[in-house]
Design an enzyme around this catalytic site. Sequence first.
Site, PDB file in Angstrom:
ATOM      1  N   SER A  60       0.852  -1.206   0.000  1.00 38.21           N
ATOM      2  CA  SER A  60       0.000   0.000   0.000  1.00 38.21           C
ATOM      3  C   SER A  60       0.880   1.245   0.000  1.00 38.21           C
ATOM      4  CB  SER A  60      -0.937   0.000   1.214  1.00 38.21           C
ATOM      5  OG  SER A  60      -0.195  -0.171   2.413  1.00 38.21           O
ATOM      6  N   ASP A  93       5.671  -7.096   2.302  1.00 37.78           N
ATOM      7  CA  ASP A  93       4.822  -7.593   1.211  1.00 37.78           C
ATOM      8  C   ASP A  93       5.649  -7.939  -0.019  1.00 37.78           C
ATOM      9  OD1 ASP A  93       2.180  -7.743   1.933  1.00 37.78           O
ATOM     10  OD2 ASP A  93       1.648  -5.730   1.234  1.00 37.78           O
ATOM     11  N   LYS A 132       4.689 -11.439   3.121  1.00 40.99           N
ATOM     12  CA  LYS A 132       3.251 -11.655   2.915  1.00 40.99           C
ATOM     13  C   LYS A 132       2.982 -11.684   1.413  1.00 40.99           C
ATOM     14  CE  LYS A 132      -0.007  -8.332   3.756  1.00 40.99           C
ATOM     15  NZ  LYS A 132      -0.582  -8.105   2.404  1.00 40.99           N
ATOM     16  N   GLU A 146      -9.036  -9.379   4.313  1.00 42.14           N
ATOM     17  CA  GLU A 146      -9.308  -7.965   3.994  1.00 42.14           C
ATOM     18  C   GLU A 146     -10.654  -7.807   3.299  1.00 42.14           C
ATOM     19  OE1 GLU A 146      -6.247  -5.731   1.936  1.00 42.14           O
ATOM     20  OE2 GLU A 146      -7.588  -4.016   1.650  1.00 42.14           O
TER      21      GLU A 146
END
Length: 285
Positions: free
Chosen positions: A50, A88, A118, A187
């Site tokens: 993000s 990530d 992740k 999510e």
Amino acid sequence: MPTHNNTRRMTAPDIRARKGGDPIVSLTAYHAHTAGLVDPHVDFLLVGDSLGMVMHGFESTVPVPLDLMIMHGSAVVRGSRRALVIVDLPFGSYEESPNVAFRNAARVMKETGCGAVKLEGGAHMAPTIEYLTRRGIPVMAHIGLTPQAVNVMGGFRTQGREKKDWERLEQDAKAVSDAGAFAVVLEGMAELLAARITKQIPIPTIGIGASVDCDGQILVLEDMLGLSPRVPKFVKEFGQLGEAIENAVRAYADEVKNRKFPAREHVYGMKKEKVTAPAKTTTKG
Ligand code: KIV
């Protein structure tokens, strides 16, 4: 910033062992300074992709390169000392094959010093999760709304609001758990489904826009601090830093324009000799 090294960092097995226990607290972090501020209060810090949207102005996480994740990941590791740091794997760095995933995940682990990676995806990513975990790379899975698939989903769409989708999402959760993921992010998922999955699988679920019944929660730091211009429904703003920054910047600009800043206490005098100040310049109109 870290001052000594004798604090034991949280590990992926520590997080795994928290299933059904005290809620797991986590936030994203993208740089050393904020990592240091957040570190004492969380179990893990996620260097989420993000950051591409929050810090670099991309419209989605799809364009985020691996090198950018490594740069931010190593800053967060340097800035923290007790939380587990998870980085990530960005879009395009792991989907092709377990081999490619291993090569890139190993680079992330070696070059950042993080404790886990992740990746997004359910049952179809299970073979890759198994391949990585068997070779020494702890993996946190991420199912439900998977932002890297925004172009396939046609937008950032909440998952599991229709019962017909539940079986597929429950199978995703079971597959990543069976493959060896130490935890899974849920999510943008209907609350009832997230609570059901949390009961069904033996690894912790970390909710974001999911359910208070998840084993832990995560938010994007800038969102919960009130720094993001628009936030999804599931974000609670625990601070109003955007407003505070604007006020501080406005006050600074005013003082610069009015020659109030820098004041006497912000400038350096001479060491020995006395030097007379230059005469004030006047602007001729
Ligand atoms: O990239 C990210 O910040 C994330 C969290 C929102 C879970 O994946």
